[in-house]
Scaffold this active site. Structure first.
Site: not given
Lengths: 508, 508
Positions: A210-212, A219, A214-215, A184, A304, A272
């Protein structure tokens, strides 16, 4: 391969023809509306059917074809379904009605206020992982868990269920450290730096990210511009054996595979919730074999987590669930009032990361300080240094170049270290008046980066040029928009025009 | 039509090729992943795009095609999207990013407990009706409204919003009467009988009905086996002018079109919450121009409404919201412990309806009695007869054949009266032991009918042979399963084998 002699065996099934359609959503089976199987079985458009090929099966949604794309006795599958079944052109599939999705009753119960009990969540997560849930059904599950937040027992049950359906890694030595940021906060890309610092100090940190959701970048999205992150388990083990750490995408190794399915729909809905967040974060860490975990929980009015109170509550839940699995965890509640570093978007954040690791003169200090705090925390938790000495050790590891050297080595082991790409299309956003920057809206600046194409467009995003507290003249550069296409740039510009106060400047 | 000279004008757009795929869900646009537009605009699979053709547009979801089904510069649309745009082969469409779906923020707010305010619901319903919501987003809206039930003000706002986005009918005279059953009781098909009785008494009853949401048949599904129900507004007006009534499907006339979109997803999820139910029912009645409405609310342990208390609560909400729109309404709370009549499924219920209207010796009495009660209520409300005299008037109208004559006339005006179809495949379900029938599970017997193919398979369903209270011998016929296909029969049989207690028989 079938021969003509075997064709008779296909009379109850139908033959596959590849149309090559990629839906990226529910599995789809394409069939003629007037084909014998659809008539015999009553398969109308939007029906869910079980498709068997050899010893594999999937559940797919029927789309009817009314033209001669397909003939009677032929069907096609969307690309992911085709791959999952290991299908070849001409293969004979058999179709049947799938078992009634009993676990959906539990989801409906949750919607109307009944808590999940016993093995409810195990069954739901198993059904989900086996592809029995349509996107619409998955959306209902996610929404129900957000509107009727999961209690402590449900969070533990969901975490366990998500661990159980995936692979679980074991490592030859402990401690195995890990790190997670609740997110967030745009640009808060500390993970690659933390991994480099602690691995340089001899700790084992097999980091999967993880992949994004909602951002504008996760990483894994950021690391993907620097090196190969799509590693299978054997590759991860090789890298970790040689370097003591990796920076891989978690999705390729089936750690908590249900999480990836949930994330796809959470991302579409931009939802989320706390309960799912706890289970998502901890299931991955537990499955990855972590013994010690540091959590970064930034809070602020547009982060967030909105308040210190909410951050404390989330911290308590995370530490409580972690303890139930024997995972030692600490949480750092950090400032979440404005973006970290300068870049927002995979490649732009990768530049900040490299800049800190290379100790460049103008490296973003806030990003460096945060990475040092988190790495210091892990060094202390794992017993590398005495309590209170972690930050100093982390600083020294960065400053003498050991961290960058370790980072390079990890990337080389994963397949090489590339420089981040740059975009063709840029546009400056300038201050309408002079004054002091008093507020930056994390959510809306992240929205700009997403409209510009991040994270799918790797080089796209926002480059921040001011921080809260800075004094600016009228016309001063506030931030740059970077896009790979003019369409996306125009789209983001329209949004920025409607939102002139994303960076609030007040006259002194 | 485009000519070769005009082709240059298409350089910014792409040309349509018909593939003829019917998804029955979100609109889909099929494009090559490597086409110029996808690359320029960043349209990845699952992206939502705005498709313009002439003065019409739709929002569609991108599915990528990797084979030579399409060439660069070509795209296709799912069939409903093709029809909505009025597209022809070779038409040139233009594609753009759709406006950000701001109203989804309000849905997220609702998920987290904030009530809808001001024009929130108007905007959501408008966006929904204009096709801006994906199925997944619609599922989140529906789930949120179920988990966080709508309060009185929200129910009025949702009802108004749903009326406002559709057509609104006016009739040359009043009163205009209407009738609705809350549902959940298999076989409770009183509407055609009620319409025939009150229209035979000179009342105006332009009845539009829904298809089934989660049941094995809706009134429109049942009437469809007897006559044409897919009438446009002009046809409805003609029928009503000549007969004072109609029995049409409501979906064809854009009365509360949002409701049909919501129902499609509610059906997939098997969810139907109080707030949405009130708005769904009343928006259709208000838009249809009703002035007087009678509501049938059956309650029982396996009906949609589980208890007298819940029925009273729903009644209060329905009457309260109706009053806010000046609609005079009364509600009859009725016995919902077991199915009504004998048939469950469109054609089987149509048989019961005809049997009652024709005053056949063995016509189901419970169905007849219920229709008389409801029709009597309307005759009294509308001032046709004195208070207390409605049921007697309704009975006389049935018994002297005027109701059937009116029913025939309505069907003839709509396009003819057909006899209901019968199935090829039947299977008896017998009592395992002798005793008394003590319970019939409405939900599970409805599930059997749905597994048999109802309502899509018109002739499929269940034919009940016993009622609660009947004494049966071991081996006595409890009910018959009717299916159009052996696949569906087998599927339902498997369910019945697992559920031997759908009709509970206890030894005396």
């Amino acid at each position: 391969m079938t021969t003509s002699g075997e064709e008779g065996a296909c009379h109850l099934g139908i033959r596959l023809k590849r149309l090559g359609i990629n839906s990226r959503s529910d599995h789809i089976i394409y069939m003629r509306e007037d084909c014998a199987v659809c008539r015999a079985e009553g398969f109308s458009a939007q029906a869910r059917v079980r498709v068997d090929l050899g010893d594999r099966f999937i559940i797919a949604t029927v789309h009817h074809v009314s033209t001669d794309l397909l003939s009677d006795g032929e069907a096609s599958l969307s690309e992911r379904a085709w791959a999952l079944l290991g299908a070849s052109e001409g293969d004979c599939i058999s179709l049947s009605h799938p078992a009634l999705l009993e676990s959906l009753r539990k989801v409906r119960g949750k919607i109307y206020g009944r808590a999940f009990e016993g093995d409810d969540l195990s069954i739901i997560v198993r059904d989900l992982t086996e592809g029995r849930y349509s996107d619409v059904e998955t959306a209902a599950f996610i929404t129900a868990c957000s509107a009727r937040d999961l209690d402590g027992a449900e969070r533990i049950a969901l975490t366990k269920a998500m661990v159980d359906v995936g692979d679980r890694l074991e490592w030859p030595r402990t401690p195995v450290v890990d790190k997670h940021c609740i997110g967030g906060l745009p640009g808060n890309r500390t993970t690659p730096i933390v991994v480099a610092i602690v691995a340089a100090n001899g700790l084992l940190m097999p980091k999967t990210s993880s992949r994004a959701i909602t951002s504008p970048a996760g990483t894994a999205d950021t690391m993907e511009v620097l090196t190969k992150v799509d590693l299978d388990l054997a590759a991860i083990r090789r890298v970790v054996e040689s370097e003591g750490a990796c920076l891989a995408w978690g999705g390729a190794v089936r750690l908590s595979p249900a999480d990836d399915l949930l994330i796809r729909i959470e991302r579409a809905l931009d939802i989320d919730s706390d309960g799912q967040l706890v289970a998502s974060v901890l299931s991955k860490k537990i499955a990855a074999g972590a013994t010690h975990l540091v959590l970064d929980i930034p809070y602020g009015p547009t982060a967030k987590v909105r308040s210190l109170e909410a951050a404390e509550k989330l911290k308590a839940s995370l530490l409580g669930v972690a303890a139930a699995f024997g995972l030692k965890a600490q949480a750092v509640l950090s400032d979440g009032t404005e973006p970290v570093g300068r870049g927002i978007g995979p490649a732009l954040e990768a530049r900040d990361v490299l800049s800190v690791l290379r100790c460049e003169q103008d490296a973003p200090e806030d990003l460096r300080d945060r990475a040092i705090t988190l790495a210091g925390c892990l060094l202390e938790m794992a017993g590398c240094v005495d309590a209170g000495a972690g930050a100093a050790c982390a600083t020294a590891t960065l400053d003498d170049g050991r961290a960058f050297k370790k980072f390079e080595a990890i990337c080389m082991a994963q397949g090489g270290l590339a420089e981040p790409p740059v975009v063709k299309h840029r546009r400056a956003v300038e201050a309408a008046k002079g004054g002091r920057v008093v507020r930056i809206d994390n959510r809306r600046i992240a929205q700009v980066a997403k409209l510009l194409g991040a994270p799918d467009a790797k080089a796209a995003g926002v480059l921040m040029r001011v921080c809260v507290g800075d004094s600016v003249e009228a016309g001063a550069l506030l931030y740059e928009m970077h896009a790979e296409t003019t369409g996306e740039l125009a789209y983001a510009l329209a949004y920025v025009d409607q939102n002139p106060d994303i960076i609030a400047v007040e006259v002194n």
